[in-house]
Scaffold this motif. Structure first.
Motif, PDB file in Angstrom:
ATOM      1  N   LEU A   6       0.338  -0.864   0.217  1.00 37.96           N
ATOM      2  CA  LEU A   6       0.318   0.298  -0.017  1.00 37.96           C
ATOM      3  C   LEU A   6       0.693   1.386  -0.009  1.00 37.96           C
ATOM      4  O   LEU A   6       0.197   2.108  -0.273  1.00 37.96           O
ATOM      5  CB  LEU A   6      -0.932   0.158   1.124  1.00 37.96           C
ATOM      6  N   SER A   7       2.085   1.269   0.242  1.00 39.47           N
ATOM      7  CA  SER A   7       3.416   2.060   0.439  1.00 39.47           C
ATOM      8  C   SER A   7       3.169   2.796  -0.705  1.00 39.47           C
ATOM      9  O   SER A   7       3.177   2.165  -1.423  1.00 39.47           O
ATOM     10  CB  SER A   7       4.370   2.087   0.931  1.00 39.47           C
ATOM     11  N   ASN A   8       3.533   4.128  -0.859  1.00 42.55           N
ATOM     12  CA  ASN A   8       3.634   5.018  -2.336  1.00 42.55           C
ATOM     13  C   ASN A   8       2.319   4.956  -3.586  1.00 42.55           C
ATOM     14  O   ASN A   8       2.575   4.865  -4.615  1.00 42.55           O
ATOM     15  CB  ASN A   8       4.681   4.385  -2.851  1.00 42.55           C
ATOM     16  N   LYS A   9       1.062   4.963  -2.529  1.00 46.92           N
ATOM     17  CA  LYS A   9       0.088   4.723  -3.199  1.00 46.92           C
ATOM     18  C   LYS A   9      -0.581   6.020  -2.766  1.00 46.92           C
ATOM     19  O   LYS A   9      -1.402   5.503  -1.035  1.00 46.92           O
ATOM     20  CB  LYS A   9      -0.621   3.300  -2.965  1.00 46.92           C
ATOM     21  N   LEU A  10      -1.878   6.713  -3.178  1.00 46.12           N
ATOM     22  CA  LEU A  10      -2.586   6.946  -2.699  1.00 46.12           C
ATOM     23  C   LEU A  10      -4.541   6.677  -2.576  1.00 46.12           C
ATOM     24  O   LEU A  10      -4.581   5.899  -3.540  1.00 46.12           O
ATOM     25  CB  LEU A  10      -3.478   8.124  -3.122  1.00 46.12           C
ATOM     26  N   VAL A  11      -4.681   6.131  -1.461  1.00 47.91           N
ATOM     27  CA  VAL A  11      -5.562   4.726  -1.002  1.00 47.91           C
ATOM     28  C   VAL A  11      -6.771   5.600  -0.216  1.00 47.91           C
ATOM     29  O   VAL A  11      -6.348   5.797   1.025  1.00 47.91           O
ATOM     30  CB  VAL A  11      -4.555   3.802  -0.469  1.00 47.91           C
ATOM     31  N   VAL A  12      -8.023   5.379  -1.703  1.00 48.90           N
ATOM     32  CA  VAL A  12      -8.637   6.401  -1.728  1.00 48.90           C
ATOM     33  C   VAL A  12     -10.161   4.950  -0.562  1.00 48.90           C
ATOM     34  O   VAL A  12     -10.387   3.955  -1.001  1.00 48.90           O
ATOM     35  CB  VAL A  12      -9.570   6.754  -2.668  1.00 48.90           C
ATOM     36  N   TYR A  13     -10.725   5.307   0.113  1.00 45.19           N
ATOM     37  CA  TYR A  13     -11.596   4.422   1.265  1.00 45.19           C
ATOM     38  C   TYR A  13     -12.873   5.106   0.834  1.00 45.19           C
ATOM     39  O   TYR A  13     -12.989   6.457   1.464  1.00 45.19           O
ATOM     40  CB  TYR A  13     -11.669   4.111   2.642  1.00 45.19           C
ATOM     41  N   ASP A  14     -14.019   4.729   0.544  1.00 46.56           N
ATOM     42  CA  ASP A  14     -15.292   5.285   0.032  1.00 46.56           C
ATOM     43  C   ASP A  14     -16.416   4.579   0.562  1.00 46.56           C
ATOM     44  O   ASP A  14     -16.822   4.153  -0.564  1.00 46.56           O
ATOM     45  CB  ASP A  14     -15.336   5.955  -1.524  1.00 46.56           C
ATOM     46  N   LEU A  15     -16.509   4.939   1.936  1.00 48.43           N
ATOM     47  CA  LEU A  15     -18.201   4.192   2.246  1.00 48.43           C
ATOM     48  C   LEU A  15     -18.700   4.527   1.732  1.00 48.43           C
ATOM     49  O   LEU A  15     -20.104   4.177   2.050  1.00 48.43           O
ATOM     50  CB  LEU A  15     -17.243   4.118   3.563  1.00 48.43           C
ATOM     51  N   VAL A  16     -18.712   5.943   1.427  1.00 47.09           N
ATOM     52  CA  VAL A  16     -20.036   5.932   0.880  1.00 47.09           C
ATOM     53  C   VAL A  16     -20.402   5.601  -0.110  1.00 47.09           C
ATOM     54  O   VAL A  16     -22.117   4.721  -0.570  1.00 47.09           O
ATOM     55  CB  VAL A  16     -20.255   7.850   0.277  1.00 47.09           C
ATOM     56  N   ASN A  17     -20.307   5.378  -1.325  1.00 50.72           N
ATOM     57  CA  ASN A  17     -19.918   4.287  -2.467  1.00 50.72           C
ATOM     58  C   ASN A  17     -19.739   2.959  -2.577  1.00 50.72           C
ATOM     59  O   ASN A  17     -20.572   2.468  -3.475  1.00 50.72           O
ATOM     60  CB  ASN A  17     -19.227   5.263  -3.651  1.00 50.72           C
ATOM     61  N   GLN A  18     -19.752   2.349  -0.525  1.00 49.49           N
ATOM     62  CA  GLN A  18     -18.856   1.207  -1.143  1.00 49.49           C
ATOM     63  C   GLN A  18     -18.050   0.396  -1.799  1.00 49.49           C
ATOM     64  O   GLN A  18     -17.895  -0.360  -2.499  1.00 49.49           O
ATOM     65  CB  GLN A  18     -20.174   0.285  -0.792  1.00 49.49           C
ATOM     66  N   VAL A  19     -16.921   1.730  -2.431  1.00 48.37           N
ATOM     67  CA  VAL A  19     -15.351   1.268  -2.840  1.00 48.37           C
ATOM     68  C   VAL A  19     -13.901   1.675  -2.622  1.00 48.37           C
ATOM     69  O   VAL A  19     -14.178   2.615  -1.853  1.00 48.37           O
ATOM     70  CB  VAL A  19     -15.801   2.257  -4.563  1.00 48.37           C
ATOM     71  N   ILE A  20     -13.770   1.176  -2.737  1.00 53.05           N
ATOM     72  CA  ILE A  20     -11.797   1.512  -2.587  1.00 53.05           C
ATOM     73  C   ILE A  20     -11.202   1.325  -3.856  1.00 53.05           C
ATOM     74  O   ILE A  20     -10.716   0.475  -4.880  1.00 53.05           O
ATOM     75  CB  ILE A  20     -11.182   0.713  -1.673  1.00 53.05           C
ATOM     76  N   GLY A  21      -9.994   2.050  -3.912  1.00 54.47           N
ATOM     77  CA  GLY A  21      -8.801   2.352  -5.078  1.00 54.47           C
ATOM     78  C   GLY A  21      -8.124   2.790  -4.355  1.00 54.47           C
ATOM     79  O   GLY A  21      -7.843   3.516  -3.275  1.00 54.47           O
ATOM     80  N   TRP A  22      -6.696   2.649  -5.982  1.00 57.34           N
ATOM     81  CA  TRP A  22      -5.591   3.509  -5.445  1.00 57.34           C
ATOM     82  C   TRP A  22      -5.126   4.219  -6.672  1.00 57.34           C
ATOM     83  O   TRP A  22      -5.045   3.643  -7.544  1.00 57.34           O
ATOM     84  CB  TRP A  22      -4.849   2.522  -4.497  1.00 57.34           C
ATOM     85  N   THR A  23      -3.877   4.492  -6.786  1.00 55.14           N
ATOM     86  CA  THR A  23      -3.498   4.796  -7.918  1.00 55.14           C
ATOM     87  C   THR A  23      -2.183   5.334  -7.371  1.00 55.14           C
ATOM     88  O   THR A  23      -1.914   5.148  -6.272  1.00 55.14           O
ATOM     89  CB  THR A  23      -3.676   6.427  -8.900  1.00 55.14           C
ATOM     90  N   GLU A  24      -0.659   5.016  -8.168  1.00 53.89           N
ATOM     91  CA  GLU A  24       0.809   5.566  -7.315  1.00 53.89           C
ATOM     92  C   GLU A  24       0.906   7.288  -7.882  1.00 53.89           C
ATOM     93  O   GLU A  24       0.204   7.696  -7.878  1.00 53.89           O
ATOM     94  CB  GLU A  24       1.751   4.845  -8.658  1.00 53.89           C
ATOM     95  N   TYR A  25       1.469   7.611  -6.536  1.00 54.86           N
ATOM     96  CA  TYR A  25       1.380   8.769  -6.110  1.00 54.86           C
ATOM     97  C   TYR A  25       2.972   9.095  -5.481  1.00 54.86           C
ATOM     98  O   TYR A  25       2.860   8.331  -4.027  1.00 54.86           O
ATOM     99  CB  TYR A  25       0.135   8.834  -5.238  1.00 54.86           C
TER     100      TYR A  25
END
Ligand code: NAG
Ligand code: NAG
Ligand code: NAG
Ligand code: NAG
Ligand code: NAG
Ligand code: NAG
Ligand code: NAG
Ligand code: NAG
Length: 502
Positions: A425-444
């Motif tokens: 998970l390091s060096n990535k922006l990890v987004v936890y979106d509980l409103v839409n019940q999704v999780i995502g990431w991108t290298e950052y």
């Protein structure tokens, strides 16, 4: 003092002089799907699929009216490198007057707790270079013991506690996947944080939050641990977590993001709606209590591992758990073996050494990023996660060690689980979106900044990276990190302790 299961009193001055903690728990009893009682002892195995629902608690709780419109900027420290610190932590202010506490940020568990004044075996100092603070409810004008009749207590316990009267506290016991545990009782107090108020600017805000006052910590959370912190800040998806408590009090959306800087340490941790960078997402599996997603394929270099679909739902633990509170990455045997074989097949001459019975290590003097393949995991909705050799290999005493761990060996609780921790998970922006019940990431670039949107005005603000400075800790004995992965696979809440207030 009373010997009733909840021989406690919240009467009068609520001065908390003694806490007697009777721990009658054997991990051997922690079989999957167990739900049994021993008096008021109720053991809940988290994989049973029960979710805490705090809607009743929310309905009752009309006193919290804070508004966190633009989100919260949580200063981070630590690193995910097992050869360095092996965990990320945040600084939060608690109580009136406010004192600072350093807590591990953990998306794999649902409670926030800190070491409490009653704790006799709590760590006193930390090699992380931070000053540890025991929470003392008597020192805080705003601290209150949470009664066992509080809806929060019933929700966390999955129902009302038998034998509860209004002057009794609400005890908890949480056992983490590495066998460490915390036991104590719930308190409510003001938690102070940095609210986003402008580009790279924050103002102090506070909210009233229920958290655990940890009276007895064992295992890696106990006094023997050198890299000690004040507690854990659970960012799980259950309604008891701080993110859920802050969200239910209005203002902030139930969304947060972290960018753990694997190179420099620290990084970004923001509560709120991240609008930049945009990330691709994959749906969260609703039935799972953790942040679980469906993995669909694994690629090593240019080759896809020849895995059948059922591999990704081994045993009862379906899905792949995303957990910032775990240092490494755990894969079931059916994935681990072909993955590691494929990685090592690029360098047939290597001799593997086992370090501390735990890690497979080898000598390699060239550039690991040139000599070893990238590993890419694929998830539903075409989300992928690429892990570089410099992420999954870590240096130790002149060797390179493989960060991938086989969850098919070792304790039954974590068997066959697929769990991705800070290693990937390091060096990535990890987004936890509980409103839409999704999780995502991108290298950052986690030393840079992200944009968070103010929900009311629509204005967008920059939230930057932090590194909580500490008196540093360059070389930590690998023995202490071996067990450091707080693999919260078995997470149990048990009520079996006795607290006396007088
Ligand atoms: C707690 O409340 C019960 C019933 O309301 C009462 O009998 C008991 O004495 C109280 N205990 C203390 C320690 O105040
Ligand atoms: C949390 O609370 C909300 C609103 O009270 C409710 O809709 C939701 O189902 C709860 N979530 C869980 C996981 O219990
Ligand atoms: C919490 O916020 C309120 C209102 O913003 C303020 O009056 C109070 O002093 C704050 N408390 C602490 C402990 O910061
Ligand atoms: C994940 O996979 C299971 C089958 O293994 C499927 O039932 C489910 O719909 C998939 N996706 C989600 C988000 O649960
Ligand atoms: C993949 O595995 C299946 C069954 O395990 C086997 O029949 C097939 O030949 C394998 N394919 C490759 C390319 O190895
Ligand atoms: C783990 O997986 C192996 C092989 O895939 C299987 O034999 C074993 O029963 C599984 N263990 C658990 C606890 O599910
Ligand atoms: C790994 O991915 C990076 C970025 O796409 C690429 O530059 C590098 O060549 C890849 N490494 C290998 C060994 O293919
Ligand atoms: C990451 O961002 C920081 C701050 O903007 C910058 O100084 C650094 O050069 C960037 N690193 C990379 C690899 O781009």
């Amino acid at each position: 003092m009373g010997r009733s299961p909840f021989g406690s009193s919240m009467s009068a001055a609520a001065s908390l002089a003694t806490a007697v903690v009777v721990l009658v728990f054997s991990t051997a009893d922690a079989a999957p799907n167990n739900l049994y009682s021993y008096g008021v002892l109720s053991l809940k195995y988290r994989y049973a699929g029960q979710e805490m629902s705090l809607s009743a608690f929310k309905a009752h709780d009309i006193q919290r009216q804070q508004h966190l419109l633009a989100g919260v900027d949580l200063p981070l420290g630590g690193t995910g490198r097992p050869d360095a610190v092996g965990l990320y932590y945040a600084k939060v202010g608690i109580g009136t007057p406010t004192r600072d506490y350093y807590v591990q940020v953990d998306t794999g568990s649902d409670l926030m707790w800190v070491n409490c004044i009653q704790c006799t075996e709590c760590p006193k100092r930390s090699s992380l270079g931070i000053d540890l603070t025991l929470y003392d409810i008597d020192d805080s004008d705003t601290g209150k013991v949470v009664s066992c009749s509080n809806p929060f207590c019933a929700e966390v316990n999955g129902g009302p506690l038998s034998g509860c009267t209004s002057n009794m506290s609400c005890p908890y016991l949480e056992i983490y996947g590495d066998g460490s545990s915390t036991a104590g009782y719930f308190v409510r107090d003001i938690v102070e944080y940095a609210q986003v108020s402008g580009d790279l600017q924050t103002s102090t805000a506070n909210g009233s939050v229920i958290f655990g006052c940890g009276a007895r910590q064992l295992g890696n959370l106990g006094s023997g641990n050198e890299e000690a912190l004040d507690g854990i800040l659970g960012f799980g998806k259950a309604n008891s977590s701080m993110i859920s408590q802050l969200a239910s009090s209005g203002g902030v959306k139930k969304m947060f993001a972290h960018c753990l800087d694997g190179t420099n340490g620290g990084g970004i941790f923001a509560i709120g709606h991240v609008v930049q960078p945009q990330v691709n997402t994959t749906p969260l599996i609703p039935s799972q209590s953790h942040y679980s997603v469906n993995m669909t394929a694994v690629q090593v270099g240019l080759e896809f591992l020849n895995l059948t679909a059922d591999v990704f739902e081994v045993g009862e633990r379906k899905g792949t758990i995303i957990d910032s509170g775990t240092t490494l990455a755990y894969l079931p045997d059916v994935i681990y073996e072909p993955l590691v074989n494929q990685i090592l097949s690029q360098q047939p001459g290597l001799t593997l050494h086992t370090v501390h019975d735990e890690y497979s290590c080898f000598e390699y003097t060239e550039s690991i990023d040139d000599g070893f393949p990238n590993v890419t995991f694929y998830f539903e909705k075409s989300l992928s996660l690429r892990v570089y050799p410099h992420d999954y290999l870590f240096p130790y005493e002149g060797l390179w060690c493989i960060g991938w761990q086989n969850s098919g060996v070792g304790s039954a609780e974590r068997q066959n689980v697929t769990l991705l921790g800070d290693l990937v998970l390091s060096n990535k922006l990890v987004v936890y979106d509980l409103v839409n019940q999704v999780i995502g990431w991108t290298e950052y670039n986690c030393s840079s900044s992200i944009k968070v949107q103010d929900e009311q005005s629509g204005t967008v603000h920059l939230v930057g990276a932090h590194y909580i400075t500490s008196s540093a800790c360059s070389s930590i004995d690998v023995r202490s990190l071996v067990t450091f992965a707080l693999l919260k696979v078995l997470l149990v809440v048990v009520f079996l302790l006795q607290i006396s207030l007088f």
